[in-house]
Design a protein around this motif. Structure first.
Motif, PDB file in Angstrom:
ATOM      1  N   VAL A 119     151.619  59.374  56.141  1.00  0.00           N
ATOM      2  CA  VAL A 119     150.834  59.482  54.915  1.00  0.00           C
ATOM      3  C   VAL A 119     149.365  59.316  55.275  1.00  0.00           C
ATOM      4  O   VAL A 119     149.014  58.745  56.297  1.00  0.00           O
ATOM      5  N   GLY A 120     148.497  59.852  54.452  1.00  0.00           N
ATOM      6  CA  GLY A 120     147.071  59.584  54.586  1.00  0.00           C
ATOM      7  C   GLY A 120     146.270  60.610  55.351  1.00  0.00           C
ATOM      8  O   GLY A 120     145.040  60.575  55.335  1.00  0.00           O
ATOM      9  N   MET A 124     141.417  52.876  49.463  1.00  0.00           N
ATOM     10  CA  MET A 124     142.182  53.714  50.372  1.00  0.00           C
ATOM     11  C   MET A 124     142.701  54.958  49.656  1.00  0.00           C
ATOM     12  O   MET A 124     142.857  54.949  48.426  1.00  0.00           O
ATOM     13  N   PRO A 125     143.008  56.013  50.402  1.00  0.00           N
ATOM     14  CA  PRO A 125     143.733  57.139  49.796  1.00  0.00           C
ATOM     15  C   PRO A 125     145.021  56.623  49.173  1.00  0.00           C
ATOM     16  O   PRO A 125     145.638  55.685  49.698  1.00  0.00           O
ATOM     17  N   PRO A 126     145.461  57.201  48.060  1.00  0.00           N
ATOM     18  CA  PRO A 126     146.609  56.637  47.336  1.00  0.00           C
ATOM     19  C   PRO A 126     147.857  56.404  48.185  1.00  0.00           C
ATOM     20  O   PRO A 126     148.473  55.346  48.098  1.00  0.00           O
ATOM     21  N   VAL A 139     151.231  52.074  50.933  1.00  0.00           N
ATOM     22  CA  VAL A 139     151.845  51.420  52.091  1.00  0.00           C
ATOM     23  C   VAL A 139     151.208  50.052  52.317  1.00  0.00           C
ATOM     24  O   VAL A 139     151.905  49.042  52.499  1.00  0.00           O
ATOM     25  N   ALA A 140     149.871  49.998  52.312  1.00  0.00           N
ATOM     26  CA  ALA A 140     149.171  48.741  52.578  1.00  0.00           C
ATOM     27  C   ALA A 140     149.420  47.712  51.485  1.00  0.00           C
ATOM     28  O   ALA A 140     149.467  46.502  51.761  1.00  0.00           O
ATOM     29  N   ARG A 174     140.420  46.240  47.048  1.00  0.00           N
ATOM     30  CA  ARG A 174     140.554  47.589  46.517  1.00  0.00           C
ATOM     31  C   ARG A 174     141.944  48.177  46.707  1.00  0.00           C
ATOM     32  O   ARG A 174     142.153  49.366  46.456  1.00  0.00           O
ATOM     33  N   LEU A 175     142.891  47.351  47.159  1.00  0.00           N
ATOM     34  CA  LEU A 175     144.263  47.829  47.230  1.00  0.00           C
ATOM     35  C   LEU A 175     144.800  48.057  45.822  1.00  0.00           C
ATOM     36  O   LEU A 175     144.469  47.317  44.893  1.00  0.00           O
ATOM     37  N   PRO A 176     145.627  49.068  45.629  1.00  0.00           N
ATOM     38  CA  PRO A 176     146.229  49.262  44.304  1.00  0.00           C
ATOM     39  C   PRO A 176     147.136  48.078  43.980  1.00  0.00           C
ATOM     40  O   PRO A 176     147.842  47.562  44.867  1.00  0.00           O
ATOM     41  N   PRO A 177     147.152  47.607  42.732  1.00  0.00           N
ATOM     42  CA  PRO A 177     148.024  46.483  42.383  1.00  0.00           C
ATOM     43  C   PRO A 177     149.489  46.824  42.538  1.00  0.00           C
ATOM     44  O   PRO A 177     150.322  45.978  42.773  1.00  0.00           O
ATOM     45  N   LYS A 178     149.818  48.093  42.405  1.00  0.00           N
ATOM     46  CA  LYS A 178     151.180  48.563  42.631  1.00  0.00           C
ATOM     47  C   LYS A 178     151.088  50.057  42.915  1.00  0.00           C
ATOM     48  O   LYS A 178     150.059  50.686  42.692  1.00  0.00           O
ATOM     49  N   ALA A 179     152.180  50.605  43.405  1.00  0.00           N
ATOM     50  CA  ALA A 179     152.163  52.031  43.729  1.00  0.00           C
ATOM     51  C   ALA A 179     151.997  52.853  42.460  1.00  0.00           C
ATOM     52  O   ALA A 179     152.637  52.568  41.436  1.00  0.00           O
TER      53      ALA A 179
END
Length: 281
Positions: free
Chosen positions: A75-76, A109-111, A116-117, A137-142
């Motif tokens: 991914v990414g 980050m890219p979604p 993953v992170a 800046r990580l998404p709180p959830k996918a």
């Protein structure tokens, strides 16, 4: 893994070309953690990533490579050097230009990579102090899968049905490997995507955030798993044709329920005609 990290961390600290190092994937996940078969996913940001992608000498302090090659990340859209050390340790080194990682710290980050992170991230080295911003800046959830439009569903379905007949004709001609390549490389991924969309529409946004067939034995229902198993075939014509028939069955079963929730009609007539054509083959 702990012994490897005891070597990796001081090496990255001392290596002038490395600005940042972190572990992601199963070794850093809080749920579905690593097991004895898991590899180690290392993200390294580099002043210049090319020397690490183009050569192997930098690996010497970390162990003796038995096998190593470069490929795109799952991914990414980045690149990684995969390394199997002679000890049997399997490590994926994602090698990022440092400007890319700095951009992620500023803008997120890219979604796909963020997903993953967000499952687990362990920072080992942070020479420029950007780790906290990266984590913030990580998404709180996918993010949930985007719901298909009627046109997207129609296009995907026609692609799938067309290639069912295409694979059947290849098998009938005796091109069994080509037929299997289509079945395994194109048709089954269509079914994985459809199973994900079915789950998304029947159980909600948080049904699964795994991509492709990752962990499908855990997130799909037993009936779907059993039906997917029937789409597997060996190197024989009858088995391939039987698997294609099972694939059409499963697509119709999941697709009708997806269509019900999208308020559109499943192309039953076209599917029936394709099934007849496959049967005649």
């Amino acid at each position: 893994m702990d012994l490897f990290l005891e070597t990796l961390t001081p090496w990255a600290e001392a290596e002038g070309g490395i600005r940042f190092a972190m572990i992601v994937g199963s070794q850093a996940r809080r749920t579905d953690p690593a097991d004895e078969f898991s590899d180690i996913d290392v993200v390294l940001s580099c002043a210049d990533s090319r020397p690490y992608l183009d050569a192997l000498d930098w690996l010497a302090p970390l162990g003796t490579p038995l096998l190593s090659f470069v490929e795109p990340t799952a991914v990414g859209g980045e690149f990684e050097r995969r390394v199997l050390f002679d000890s049997g340790l399997d490590v994926d080194f994602v090698l990022l230009p440092h400007a890319t990682l700095a951009g992620w710290a500023a803008d997120g980050m890219p979604p796909e990579f963020g997903t993953v992170a967000a499952r687990g991230l362990r920072i080992l080295v942070d020479k420029d102090g950007i780790g906290a911003r990266l984590v913030d800046r990580l998404p709180p959830k996918a993010p949930p899968d985007r719901i298909w439009s009627a046109a997207e569903f129609a296009g995907k379905t026609q692609d799938f049905l067309y290639h069912c007949l295409w694979a059947a004709r290849k098998a009938a001609r005796g091109e069994l490997f080509v037929a299997l390549q289509c079945l395994n490389g194109l048709l089954r991924p269509h079914l994985f995507d459809l199973a994900r969309m079915h789950l998304r529409l029947t159980r909600g946004a948080a049904a699964t955030d795994w991509y492709g067939a990752r962990m499908i034995e855990r997130w799909a229902d037993p009936v779907t798993i059993a039906a997917l198993a029937r789409t597997c075939a060996g190197h024989d014509r009858a088995g391939i044709l039987s698997a294609l028939d099972a694939a059409i069955d499963l697509h119709a079963s999941l697709g009708r329920e997806v269509c019900d929730r999208l308020a559109i009609s499943y192309p039953a007539e076209a599917a029936a005609q394709i099934r007849e054509m496959v049967a005649r083959v």
